[in-house]
Design a protein around this motif. Structure first.
Motif, PDB file in Angstrom:
ATOM      1  N   LEU A   1      25.481  18.968  59.018  1.00 42.81           N
ATOM      2  CA  LEU A   1      25.015  19.401  57.704  1.00 42.81           C
ATOM      3  C   LEU A   1      25.201  18.287  56.690  1.00 42.81           C
ATOM      4  O   LEU A   1      25.921  17.321  56.939  1.00 42.81           O
ATOM      5  N   GLN A   2      24.562  18.449  55.525  1.00 41.86           N
ATOM      6  CA  GLN A   2      24.802  17.526  54.422  1.00 41.86           C
ATOM      7  C   GLN A   2      25.735  18.225  53.439  1.00 41.86           C
ATOM      8  O   GLN A   2      25.332  19.074  52.653  1.00 41.86           O
ATOM      9  N   MET A   3      27.017  17.860  53.509  1.00 41.42           N
ATOM     10  CA  MET A   3      28.024  18.455  52.635  1.00 41.42           C
ATOM     11  C   MET A   3      28.706  17.330  51.871  1.00 41.42           C
ATOM     12  O   MET A   3      29.514  16.596  52.427  1.00 41.42           O
ATOM     13  N   SER A   4      28.377  17.220  50.591  1.00 36.64           N
ATOM     14  CA  SER A   4      28.896  16.108  49.812  1.00 36.64           C
ATOM     15  C   SER A   4      30.146  16.452  49.003  1.00 36.64           C
ATOM     16  O   SER A   4      30.958  15.580  48.726  1.00 36.64           O
ATOM     17  N   ASP A   5      30.315  17.718  48.649  1.00 35.55           N
ATOM     18  CA  ASP A   5      31.464  18.100  47.827  1.00 35.55           C
ATOM     19  C   ASP A   5      32.121  19.369  48.388  1.00 35.55           C
ATOM     20  O   ASP A   5      31.566  20.024  49.257  1.00 35.55           O
ATOM     21  N   PRO A   6      33.312  19.705  47.914  1.00 38.33           N
ATOM     22  CA  PRO A   6      34.022  20.885  48.427  1.00 38.33           C
ATOM     23  C   PRO A   6      33.275  22.202  48.210  1.00 38.33           C
ATOM     24  O   PRO A   6      33.417  23.137  48.990  1.00 38.33           O
ATOM     25  N   LYS A   7      32.466  22.281  47.163  1.00 37.68           N
ATOM     26  CA  LYS A   7      31.721  23.506  46.888  1.00 37.68           C
ATOM     27  C   LYS A   7      30.687  23.780  47.984  1.00 37.68           C
ATOM     28  O   LYS A   7      30.555  24.917  48.443  1.00 37.68           O
ATOM     29  N   THR A   8      29.997  22.758  48.446  1.00 36.49           N
ATOM     30  CA  THR A   8      29.007  22.957  49.511  1.00 36.49           C
ATOM     31  C   THR A   8      29.696  23.229  50.852  1.00 36.49           C
ATOM     32  O   THR A   8      29.174  23.983  51.667  1.00 36.49           O
ATOM     33  N   ARG A   9      30.868  22.627  51.070  1.00 44.58           N
ATOM     34  CA  ARG A   9      31.625  22.915  52.304  1.00 44.58           C
ATOM     35  C   ARG A   9      32.056  24.377  52.337  1.00 44.58           C
ATOM     36  O   ARG A   9      31.969  25.042  53.356  1.00 44.58           O
ATOM     37  N   CYS A  10      32.518  24.880  51.203  1.00 42.08           N
ATOM     38  CA  CYS A  10      32.939  26.273  51.103  1.00 42.08           C
ATOM     39  C   CYS A  10      31.760  27.215  51.341  1.00 42.08           C
ATOM     40  O   CYS A  10      31.889  28.227  52.032  1.00 42.08           O
ATOM     41  N   LYS A  11      30.606  26.865  50.795  1.00 41.25           N
ATOM     42  CA  LYS A  11      29.398  27.664  50.969  1.00 41.25           C
ATOM     43  C   LYS A  11      28.982  27.708  52.436  1.00 41.25           C
ATOM     44  O   LYS A  11      28.629  28.767  52.965  1.00 41.25           O
ATOM     45  N   ALA A  12      29.070  26.583  53.122  1.00 38.01           N
ATOM     46  CA  ALA A  12      28.719  26.523  54.541  1.00 38.01           C
ATOM     47  C   ALA A  12      29.704  27.315  55.394  1.00 38.01           C
ATOM     48  O   ALA A  12      29.306  28.042  56.310  1.00 38.01           O
ATOM     49  N   MET A  13      30.993  27.209  55.079  1.00 42.60           N
ATOM     50  CA  MET A  13      32.002  27.939  55.850  1.00 42.60           C
ATOM     51  C   MET A  13      31.859  29.450  55.663  1.00 42.60           C
ATOM     52  O   MET A  13      32.042  30.220  56.607  1.00 42.60           O
ATOM     53  N   LYS A  14      31.514  29.896  54.468  1.00 45.86           N
ATOM     54  CA  LYS A  14      31.291  31.321  54.231  1.00 45.86           C
ATOM     55  C   LYS A  14      30.108  31.827  55.042  1.00 45.86           C
ATOM     56  O   LYS A  14      30.150  32.923  55.591  1.00 45.86           O
ATOM     57  N   ALA A  15      29.056  31.031  55.106  1.00 46.11           N
ATOM     58  CA  ALA A  15      27.874  31.426  55.877  1.00 46.11           C
ATOM     59  C   ALA A  15      28.193  31.509  57.362  1.00 46.11           C
ATOM     60  O   ALA A  15      27.794  32.453  58.044  1.00 46.11           O
ATOM     61  N   VAL A  16      28.957  30.550  57.880  1.00 45.91           N
ATOM     62  CA  VAL A  16      29.308  30.527  59.304  1.00 45.91           C
ATOM     63  C   VAL A  16      30.262  31.665  59.645  1.00 45.91           C
ATOM     64  O   VAL A  16      30.122  32.323  60.678  1.00 45.91           O
ATOM     65  N   ALA A  17      31.226  31.931  58.777  1.00 40.79           N
ATOM     66  CA  ALA A  17      32.220  32.964  59.052  1.00 40.79           C
ATOM     67  C   ALA A  17      31.617  34.365  59.061  1.00 40.79           C
ATOM     68  O   ALA A  17      32.163  35.267  59.685  1.00 40.79           O
ATOM     69  N   GLY A  18      30.498  34.549  58.410  1.00 40.74           N
ATOM     70  CA  GLY A  18      29.862  35.860  58.357  1.00 40.74           C
ATOM     71  C   GLY A  18      29.039  36.206  59.583  1.00 40.74           C
ATOM     72  O   GLY A  18      28.599  37.348  59.728  1.00 40.74           O
ATOM     73  N   VAL A  19      28.835  35.278  60.490  1.00 40.79           N
ATOM     74  CA  VAL A  19      28.020  35.520  61.678  1.00 40.79           C
ATOM     75  C   VAL A  19      28.855  36.270  62.712  1.00 40.79           C
ATOM     76  O   VAL A  19      30.025  35.962  62.939  1.00 40.79           O
ATOM     77  N   GLN A  20      28.225  37.254  63.344  1.00 42.76           N
ATOM     78  CA  GLN A  20      28.922  38.068  64.337  1.00 42.76           C
ATOM     79  C   GLN A  20      29.272  37.248  65.575  1.00 42.76           C
ATOM     80  O   GLN A  20      28.444  36.510  66.100  1.00 42.76           O
ATOM     81  N   GLY A  21      30.511  37.368  66.043  1.00 44.94           N
ATOM     82  CA  GLY A  21      30.963  36.680  67.246  1.00 44.94           C
ATOM     83  C   GLY A  21      31.705  35.383  66.995  1.00 44.94           C
ATOM     84  O   GLY A  21      32.270  34.817  67.915  1.00 44.94           O
ATOM     85  N   VAL A  22      31.743  34.908  65.765  1.00 45.17           N
ATOM     86  CA  VAL A  22      32.435  33.657  65.441  1.00 45.17           C
ATOM     87  C   VAL A  22      33.938  33.900  65.442  1.00 45.17           C
ATOM     88  O   VAL A  22      34.438  34.783  64.757  1.00 45.17           O
ATOM     89  N   LEU A  23      34.662  33.130  66.263  1.00 43.38           N
ATOM     90  CA  LEU A  23      36.122  33.232  66.327  1.00 43.38           C
ATOM     91  C   LEU A  23      36.798  32.204  65.435  1.00 43.38           C
ATOM     92  O   LEU A  23      37.823  32.492  64.820  1.00 43.38           O
ATOM     93  N   SER A  24      36.244  30.988  65.386  1.00 45.93           N
ATOM     94  CA  SER A  24      36.812  29.962  64.518  1.00 45.93           C
ATOM     95  C   SER A  24      35.733  28.964  64.132  1.00 45.93           C
ATOM     96  O   SER A  24      34.756  28.775  64.855  1.00 45.93           O
ATOM     97  N   ALA A  25      35.949  28.337  62.990  1.00 45.82           N
ATOM     98  CA  ALA A  25      35.034  27.308  62.500  1.00 45.82           C
ATOM     99  C   ALA A  25      35.867  26.228  61.824  1.00 45.82           C
ATOM    100  O   ALA A  25      36.850  26.524  61.151  1.00 45.82           O
ATOM    101  N   ALA A  26      35.453  24.977  62.044  1.00 39.94           N
ATOM    102  CA  ALA A  26      36.189  23.859  61.456  1.00 39.94           C
ATOM    103  C   ALA A  26      35.207  22.774  61.043  1.00 39.94           C
ATOM    104  O   ALA A  26      34.175  22.572  61.675  1.00 39.94           O
ATOM    105  N   ILE A  27      35.570  22.059  59.979  1.00 35.94           N
ATOM    106  CA  ILE A  27      34.766  20.930  59.516  1.00 35.94           C
ATOM    107  C   ILE A  27      35.356  19.665  60.115  1.00 35.94           C
ATOM    108  O   ILE A  27      36.555  19.412  59.982  1.00 35.94           O
TER     109      ILE A  27
END
Length: 125
Positions: A9-35
């Motif tokens: 992904l293109q993540m330049s600042d902490p705000k976009t990283r947080c937005k991406a992590m929220k989107a990933v965490a909301g998907v069914q079946g996700v156990l963990s996510a890391a940048i």
């Protein structure tokens, strides 16, 4: 079956990283996510039954750009083999000998004597 999905992904600042992590965490079946990555532009998702195409399109809608790099299965055969070996060991080590006592003309009473080794890995205590 667990799988590891790597997305770029293109993540330049902490705000976009947080937005991406929220989107990933909301998907069914996700156990963990890391940048991860040198410039923190990759997300590694581990989960069971995660639809990687759905995950990629969701990130494209929310972030603007997302590229699916790899999807690899995570094998867990060794854990299952260890568990099977432990169960078979416990079954062979426990020795139960029934003793029958007859009380005149009544129903016999069964008393079980459990004889186990001093260091038994199958015991709870």
């Amino acid at each position: 079956m667990k799988q590891k999905t790597v997305l770029k992904l293109q993540m330049s600042d902490p705000k976009t990283r947080c937005k991406a992590m929220k989107a990933v965490a909301g998907v069914q079946g996700v156990l963990s996510a890391a940048i991860e990555g040198e410039d923190k532009n990759k997300i590694v998702v581990i989960g069971e039954g995660v639809d990687s195409i759905y995950l990629t399109t969701l990130l494209r809608k929310t972030m603007g750009f997302a590229e699916l790099i790899s999807v690899t299965p995570i094998e867990q055969k060794k854990k299952k083999q260890d568990e099977d070996n432990y169960k078979s060991y416990c079954e062979t080590k426990s020795t139960v000998k029934p003793t029958v006592w007859a009380n005149q003309a009544t129903v016999p009473h069964y008393v079980y004597q459990v004889q186990e080794p001093y260091h038994d890995p199958c015991s709870i205590m």
